[in-house]
Design a protein around this motif. Structure first.
Motif, mmCIF file in Angstrom:
data_model
loop_
_atom_site.group_PDB
_atom_site.id
_atom_site.type_symbol
_atom_site.label_atom_id
_atom_site.label_comp_id
_atom_site.label_asym_id
_atom_site.label_seq_id
_atom_site.Cartn_x
_atom_site.Cartn_y
_atom_site.Cartn_z
ATOM 1 N N PHE A 41 -30.316 -33.953 21.655
ATOM 2 C CA PHE A 41 -28.928 -34.175 21.248
ATOM 3 C C PHE A 41 -28.762 -33.792 19.777
ATOM 4 N N LEU A 42 -27.548 -33.402 19.448
ATOM 5 C CA LEU A 42 -27.222 -33.027 18.070
ATOM 6 C C LEU A 42 -26.337 -34.109 17.479
ATOM 7 N N ALA A 43 -26.914 -34.961 16.644
ATOM 8 C CA ALA A 43 -26.117 -36.002 15.999
ATOM 9 C C ALA A 43 -25.116 -35.354 15.044
ATOM 10 N N PRO A 44 -23.830 -35.741 15.104
ATOM 11 C CA PRO A 44 -22.833 -35.155 14.199
ATOM 12 C C PRO A 44 -23.265 -35.294 12.744
ATOM 13 N N THR A 45 -23.122 -34.234 11.992
ATOM 14 C CA THR A 45 -23.579 -34.223 10.597
ATOM 15 C C THR A 45 -23.022 -35.380 9.760
ATOM 16 N N PRO A 46 -21.749 -35.759 9.904
ATOM 17 C CA PRO A 46 -21.247 -36.864 9.078
ATOM 18 C C PRO A 46 -22.013 -38.178 9.250
ATOM 19 N N LEU A 47 -22.681 -38.359 10.370
ATOM 20 C CA LEU A 47 -23.446 -39.589 10.553
ATOM 21 C C LEU A 47 -24.609 -39.678 9.573
ATOM 22 N N PHE A 48 -25.098 -38.538 9.099
ATOM 23 C CA PHE A 48 -26.214 -38.539 8.149
ATOM 24 C C PHE A 48 -25.761 -38.920 6.745
ATOM 25 N N TRP A 49 -24.449 -38.972 6.518
ATOM 26 C CA TRP A 49 -23.936 -39.363 5.215
ATOM 27 C C TRP A 49 -23.855 -40.878 5.067
ATOM 28 N N LEU A 50 -24.070 -41.605 6.155
ATOM 29 C CA LEU A 50 -24.017 -43.063 6.131
ATOM 30 C C LEU A 50 -25.382 -43.627 5.727
ATOM 31 N N PHE A 51 -25.381 -44.899 5.314
ATOM 32 C CA PHE A 51 -26.655 -45.538 4.991
ATOM 33 C C PHE A 51 -27.551 -45.653 6.221
ATOM 34 N N GLU A 52 -26.934 -45.967 7.345
ATOM 35 C CA GLU A 52 -27.705 -46.097 8.574
ATOM 36 C C GLU A 52 -27.708 -44.756 9.298
ATOM 37 N N LYS A 53 -28.860 -44.109 9.332
ATOM 38 C CA LYS A 53 -28.954 -42.766 9.879
ATOM 39 C C LYS A 53 -29.020 -42.803 11.414
#
Length: 241
Positions: A41-53
């Protein structure tokens, strides 16, 4: 986690590649065989900008289902992880979107002579477990012995040809005899020793490159992350899996 980024939602909405693995992909299925499903799966890039990856992998949500986030999958494949490389070469592909098809087109970039070391190291660990079973119980776990023979054959043939083929083809019946406990353990060990020696010999003149093509894989990952970051909010890849 936010609702749209739960592990189940990542697998449901953002799977780019899904296949069947295990005995069914290896051509060793019998009436009682499970259906092991693997995916990326490809996690949406904006999710990596959060503290919880986002998670690097997700087990489920279905039984016998396991998925990796794309970056983790590529990292393991570049290390010639046997399970990951075989996942990329499954003959039973259930789903692939545009990104998944591009990943499949990169299969050759992950292959290198490093596979000899990683496959051999994995095989050695499994062999020690089988030897422990023989010492304790008087016999190995026959199914595990069958799959170890299959892995050693796959490694040898990969090094010889530069192509990873996971379906056992004409070797099916001989391997199923091992699974049924019809082949003595000393003979199985002899086969393993011969296959390991053949793989070692093949590694010295293999058509495979010394190293995988990390640059090509990284370019793919960067382009994919950038496209995800630029996608409209709320879009997903309907996987149908």
């Amino acid at each position: 986690m936010r609702p749209h980024s739960t592990p189940e939602a990542l697998v449901r909405d953002h799977t780019i590649y899904a296949c069947v693995m295990g005995s069914r992909a290896f051509g060793l299925a019998t009436d009682g065989s499970d259906t092991d499903r693997r995916g990326v799966f490809l996690a949406p890039t904006p999710l990596f900008w959060l503290f919880e990856k986002p998670p690097t992998h997700v087990e489920g949500p279905a039984e016998e289902q396991f998925s990796w986030e794309l970056e983790r999958f590529c990292t393991l494949a570049l290390r010639a992880n046997p399970n990951i490389l075989e996942c990329l070469h499954s003959p039973l592909v259930e789903y692939a979107d545009d990104t998944g098809r591009e990943l499949l087109a990169l299969r050759g970039a992950f292959l290198s002579r490093q596979a000899h070391e990683t496959f051999a190291r994995y095989a050695l660990g499994q062999h020690k477990k089988l030897e422990a079973d023989v010492r304790v119980h008087g016999a190995p776990r026959w199914k595990h012995a069958m799959h170890l023979l299959r892995l050693l054959m796959s490694c040898r043939d990969l090094l010889r040809t530069g192509t990873l083929t996971i379906d056992v083809g004409d070797e099916r019946e001989r391997l199923l005899e091992v699974k049924r406990g019809e082949v003595p353990w000393p003979e199985i060990e002899s086969r393993m020793t011969r296959l390991a020696a053949e793989a070692e010999q093949a590694s010295h003149r293999s058509p495979l490159p010394e190293e995988p093509d990390r640059r090509r894989v990284e370019d793919f990952l960067v382009r994919t992350r950038r496209a995800s970051a630029e996608a409209p909010a709320g879009t997903s890849s309907p996987s149908g899996v």
